[in-house]
Design a protein around this motif. Structure first.
Motif, PDB file in Angstrom:
ATOM      1  N   MET A   3       0.845  -1.190   0.000  1.00 61.41           N
ATOM      2  CA  MET A   3       0.000   0.000   0.000  1.00 61.41           C
ATOM      3  C   MET A   3       0.880   1.240   0.000  1.00 61.41           C
ATOM      4  O   MET A   3       1.696   1.434   0.900  1.00 61.41           O
ATOM      5  N   HIS A   4       0.725   2.070  -1.031  1.00 63.20           N
ATOM      6  CA  HIS A   4       1.471   3.323  -1.152  1.00 63.20           C
ATOM      7  C   HIS A   4       0.500   4.486  -0.988  1.00 63.20           C
ATOM      8  O   HIS A   4      -0.507   4.560  -1.706  1.00 63.20           O
ATOM      9  N   ILE A   5       0.804   5.397  -0.092  1.00 64.80           N
ATOM     10  CA  ILE A   5      -0.002   6.602   0.083  1.00 64.80           C
ATOM     11  C   ILE A   5       0.600   7.710  -0.770  1.00 64.80           C
ATOM     12  O   ILE A   5       1.791   8.013  -0.671  1.00 64.80           O
ATOM     13  N   LEU A   6      -0.230   8.297  -1.628  1.00 66.92           N
ATOM     14  CA  LEU A   6       0.222   9.271  -2.615  1.00 66.92           C
ATOM     15  C   LEU A   6      -0.535  10.583  -2.457  1.00 66.92           C
ATOM     16  O   LEU A   6      -1.700  10.600  -2.053  1.00 66.92           O
ATOM     17  N   SER A   7       0.105  11.663  -2.837  1.00 65.13           N
ATOM     18  CA  SER A   7      -0.556  12.965  -2.799  1.00 65.13           C
ATOM     19  C   SER A   7      -1.435  13.151  -4.024  1.00 65.13           C
ATOM     20  O   SER A   7      -1.026  12.879  -5.154  1.00 65.13           O
ATOM     21  N   VAL A  32      -4.816  16.103   0.176  1.00 65.70           N
ATOM     22  CA  VAL A  32      -5.703  15.244  -0.607  1.00 65.70           C
ATOM     23  C   VAL A  32      -4.935  13.957  -0.871  1.00 65.70           C
ATOM     24  O   VAL A  32      -3.876  13.981  -1.496  1.00 65.70           O
ATOM     25  N   SER A  33      -5.442  12.844  -0.385  1.00 72.35           N
ATOM     26  CA  SER A  33      -4.689  11.596  -0.484  1.00 72.35           C
ATOM     27  C   SER A  33      -5.306  10.633  -1.477  1.00 72.35           C
ATOM     28  O   SER A  33      -6.519  10.609  -1.684  1.00 72.35           O
ATOM     29  N   CYS A  34      -4.440   9.852  -2.103  1.00 72.72           N
ATOM     30  CA  CYS A  34      -4.815   8.726  -2.951  1.00 72.72           C
ATOM     31  C   CYS A  34      -4.023   7.529  -2.443  1.00 72.72           C
ATOM     32  O   CYS A  34      -2.943   7.704  -1.859  1.00 72.72           O
ATOM     33  N   VAL A  35      -4.534   6.335  -2.640  1.00 73.82           N
ATOM     34  CA  VAL A  35      -3.855   5.143  -2.143  1.00 73.82           C
ATOM     35  C   VAL A  35      -3.721   4.126  -3.275  1.00 73.82           C
ATOM     36  O   VAL A  35      -4.713   3.750  -3.901  1.00 73.82           O
ATOM     37  N   LEU A  36      -2.489   3.708  -3.500  1.00 77.11           N
ATOM     38  CA  LEU A  36      -2.195   2.671  -4.490  1.00 77.11           C
ATOM     39  C   LEU A  36      -2.034   1.333  -3.783  1.00 77.11           C
ATOM     40  O   LEU A  36      -1.269   1.218  -2.818  1.00 77.11           O
ATOM     41  N   LEU A  37      -2.758   0.337  -4.255  1.00 75.89           N
ATOM     42  CA  LEU A  37      -2.658  -1.022  -3.727  1.00 75.89           C
ATOM     43  C   LEU A  37      -2.104  -1.919  -4.822  1.00 75.89           C
ATOM     44  O   LEU A  37      -2.686  -2.021  -5.907  1.00 75.89           O
ATOM     45  N   ARG A  38      -0.966  -2.565  -4.543  1.00 71.43           N
ATOM     46  CA  ARG A  38      -0.328  -3.440  -5.519  1.00 71.43           C
ATOM     47  C   ARG A  38      -0.539  -4.886  -5.082  1.00 71.43           C
ATOM     48  O   ARG A  38       0.133  -5.382  -4.187  1.00 71.43           O
TER      49      ARG A  38
END
Length: 253
Positions: A3-7, A32-38
């Motif tokens: 899980m990567h937390i991105l702006s 403002v956050s977006c979350v990448l799930l790999r």
């Protein structure tokens, strides 16, 4: 799964929108956050943040809504640039989950042309209503030709308990959260605007931009239950938490 937390940008708004007792002249700066799930079955992006064009011309993108929220992030503070920092491009994203269709949560949807968009069916219905623009739904942000899957209940996304989409209505008719279970770092709830600030949760304060306070309180109670059980809540726009969490390449696993 990682899980990567991105702006997804930064905004300045009246503090009283989220904490109604605040003086109306006081402002608050909001990440403002977006979350990448790999995941082994594909790359999922939870929310896509603000469109890059809003940095230079928020009125051109948002119209009168730009009076209520002012972008203050730099030109690289968007999810596309953030993905590049972890070695991905928009074509690498298989699924976009939108917590809801407000512009700071779906503004970059258009870049993910290979993805399938997941949302709640009540959110899609609200965005398609005759008064949608007046309620903050900007077609340029959410209305695109990619396939859309509208769900109406809790969903174990991969079938392995690692990602569960969770309806949390109240802020909007179809707000979605997501529970992530990681092998090393434990459980997280991406609450989005179901709980924008830690103070909203701890003091049970309803923001002014709440669509249905009764439903929002029901969602808040569910979030409190998850928190008591050990799930870490990732708030939608909490600046203090944003400083504390790992971001970018520093992933949770």
């Amino acid at each position: 799964m990682k899980m990567h937390i991105l702006s997804g940008g930064r905004l300045r708004m009246r503090k009283s929108v989220y904490l109604p007792e605040a003086d109306r002249s006081e402002t608050i700066d909001l990440p403002v956050s977006c979350v990448l799930l790999r995941h082994s079955q594909g790359n999922v992006l939870f929310d896509t943040g603000c469109h890059p064009s809003t940095v230079e011309d928020s009125v051109g993108r948002w119209g009168t809504m730009a009076k209520a929220m002012t972008p203050i992030g730099g030109p690289q503070e968007n999810v596309v640039s953030e993905l590049a920092n972890v070695g991905l491009v928009p074509e690498d994203i298989d699924v976009v989950v939108n917590s809801h269709f407000h512009s700071d949560h779906c503004g970059c949807n258009e870049f993910f042309k290979r993805a399938t968009i997941f949302c709640h069916q009540e959110e899609l219905r609200a965005a398609q209503s005759s008064d949608a623009v007046q309620k903050g739904y900007i077609p340029a942000d959410w209305q695109h030709p990619m396939p859309v899957v509208a769900i109406d209940r809790e969903r174990d996304f991969f079938g392995d308990g690692k990602l569960t989409l969770l309806p949390l209505p109240g802020h909007t008719p179809g707000t979605l959260g997501a529970v992530v279970n990681l092998a090393r770092d434990g459980s997280f709830l991406m609450a989005a605007d179901a709980v924008a600030l830690r103070e909203n949760l701890e003091r049970e304060i309803m923001p002014r931009n709440t669509w249905d306070p009764d439903k929002a309180m029901g969602s808040l109670r569910e979030i409190q239950r998850l928190a008591r059980a050990g799930t870490k809540v990732l708030f939608g726009h909490d600046a203090r938490q944003w400083e504390e969490v790992r971001k970018g390449l520093d992933a949770y696993e």
